[in-house]
Scaffold this motif. Structure first.
Motif, PDB file in Angstrom:
ATOM      1  N   LYS A 292       0.830  -1.212   0.000  1.00 18.95           N
ATOM      2  CA  LYS A 292       0.000   0.000   0.000  1.00 18.95           C
ATOM      3  C   LYS A 292       0.857   1.252   0.000  1.00 18.95           C
ATOM      4  N   ASP A 293       2.040   1.146   0.565  1.00 19.73           N
ATOM      5  CA  ASP A 293       2.947   2.294   0.689  1.00 19.73           C
ATOM      6  C   ASP A 293       4.164   2.080  -0.210  1.00 19.73           C
TER       7      ASP A 293
ATOM      8  N   LEU B 148       6.490  -6.626  -4.557  1.00 20.81           N
ATOM      9  CA  LEU B 148       5.196  -7.276  -4.421  1.00 20.81           C
ATOM     10  C   LEU B 148       5.432  -8.779  -4.473  1.00 20.81           C
ATOM     11  N   THR B 149       4.470  -9.529  -3.974  1.00 21.52           N
ATOM     12  CA  THR B 149       4.650 -10.970  -3.816  1.00 21.52           C
ATOM     13  C   THR B 149       3.496 -11.734  -4.450  1.00 21.52           C
ATOM     14  N   VAL B 150       3.832 -12.807  -5.146  1.00 22.83           N
ATOM     15  CA  VAL B 150       2.829 -13.746  -5.653  1.00 22.83           C
ATOM     16  C   VAL B 150       3.010 -15.034  -4.858  1.00 22.83           C
ATOM     17  N   GLN B 151       1.947 -15.421  -4.134  1.00 23.35           N
ATOM     18  CA  GLN B 151       1.959 -16.657  -3.357  1.00 23.35           C
ATOM     19  C   GLN B 151       1.178 -17.710  -4.127  1.00 23.35           C
ATOM     20  N   LEU B 152       1.759 -18.905  -4.267  1.00 26.27           N
ATOM     21  CA  LEU B 152       1.058 -19.995  -4.943  1.00 26.27           C
ATOM     22  C   LEU B 152       1.089 -21.244  -4.067  1.00 26.27           C
ATOM     23  N   LYS B 153      -0.011 -21.978  -4.088  1.00 22.69           N
ATOM     24  CA  LYS B 153      -0.079 -23.274  -3.419  1.00 22.69           C
ATOM     25  C   LYS B 153      -0.429 -24.302  -4.486  1.00 22.69           C
TER      26      LYS B 153
ATOM     27  N   GLU C 110       7.237   9.549 -11.030  1.00 19.58           N
ATOM     28  CA  GLU C 110       6.761   9.713  -9.655  1.00 19.58           C
ATOM     29  C   GLU C 110       5.429   9.022  -9.407  1.00 19.58           C
ATOM     30  N   ASN C 111       4.604   8.965 -10.440  1.00 23.20           N
ATOM     31  CA  ASN C 111       3.266   8.418 -10.273  1.00 23.20           C
ATOM     32  C   ASN C 111       3.307   6.894 -10.296  1.00 23.20           C
ATOM     33  N   ILE C 112       2.935   6.301  -9.186  1.00 20.71           N
ATOM     34  CA  ILE C 112       2.939   4.842  -9.120  1.00 20.71           C
ATOM     35  C   ILE C 112       1.520   4.361  -8.912  1.00 20.71           C
ATOM     36  N   GLU C 113       1.016   3.683  -9.910  1.00 20.91           N
ATOM     37  CA  GLU C 113      -0.298   3.061  -9.806  1.00 20.91           C
ATOM     38  C   GLU C 113      -0.149   1.616 -10.245  1.00 20.91           C
ATOM     39  N   ILE C 114      -0.532   0.722  -9.348  1.00 22.75           N
ATOM     40  CA  ILE C 114      -0.412  -0.697  -9.661  1.00 22.75           C
ATOM     41  C   ILE C 114      -1.781  -1.331  -9.467  1.00 22.75           C
TER      42      ILE C 114
END
Length: 129
Positions: A40-41, A48-53, A80-84
């Motif tokens: 969020k910050d 960022l993380t991708v979790q897989l099972k 500067e603009n970060i949108e994900i």
């Protein structure tokens, strides 16, 4: 526009059971579930993380294998603009995480000394961008 670069792929949990007393099946259920953790910050976190099972079979069958993996991606910022968006991350990072999972499944099954599972690409890996 942001780019994402895979920094680390690791197994956080592995569980394996092979009960040779049970009958061998030709059809085995395979499932993959997962989630994406987007910070969020962005000022304090650039990952960022991708979790897989991943699972093959179930405890009642001859073969049961579970792998929990984490794929960590660095957010390479443009400006500067970060949108994900979750959709953008799914389109770019999920196919990479799934490809790494397939490689890991192959290595782990080989290490356990069972028939090597060389899975075909997942549908999400082959979607045109």
């Amino acid at each position: 526009m942001n780019n994402f670069k895979l920094r680390k792929h690791s197994v956080k949990k592995a569980s394996f059971i092979e009960n040779e007393e049970k009958e061998k099946k030709n059809d085995v259920e395979i499932s993959v579930e997962g989630g994406i953790l987007i910070p969020k910050d962005f000022e304090n976190s650039k990952y960022l993380t991708v979790q897989l099972k991943f699972s093959v079979g179930n405890p009642e069958e001859r073969l049961y294998l579970i792998l929990d993996t984490l794929s960590i991606f660095e957010i390479e910022r443009d400006g500067e603009n970060i949108e994900i968006s979750g959709e953008g991350v799914r389109a770019v990072c999920l196919p990479v995480a799934l490809a790494e999972l397939r490689k890991t499944v192959k290595k782990v099954t080989e290490a356990y000394g069972i028939a090597v599972l060389d899975l075909p690409p997942f549908e999400e890996e082959t979607i045109e961008k």
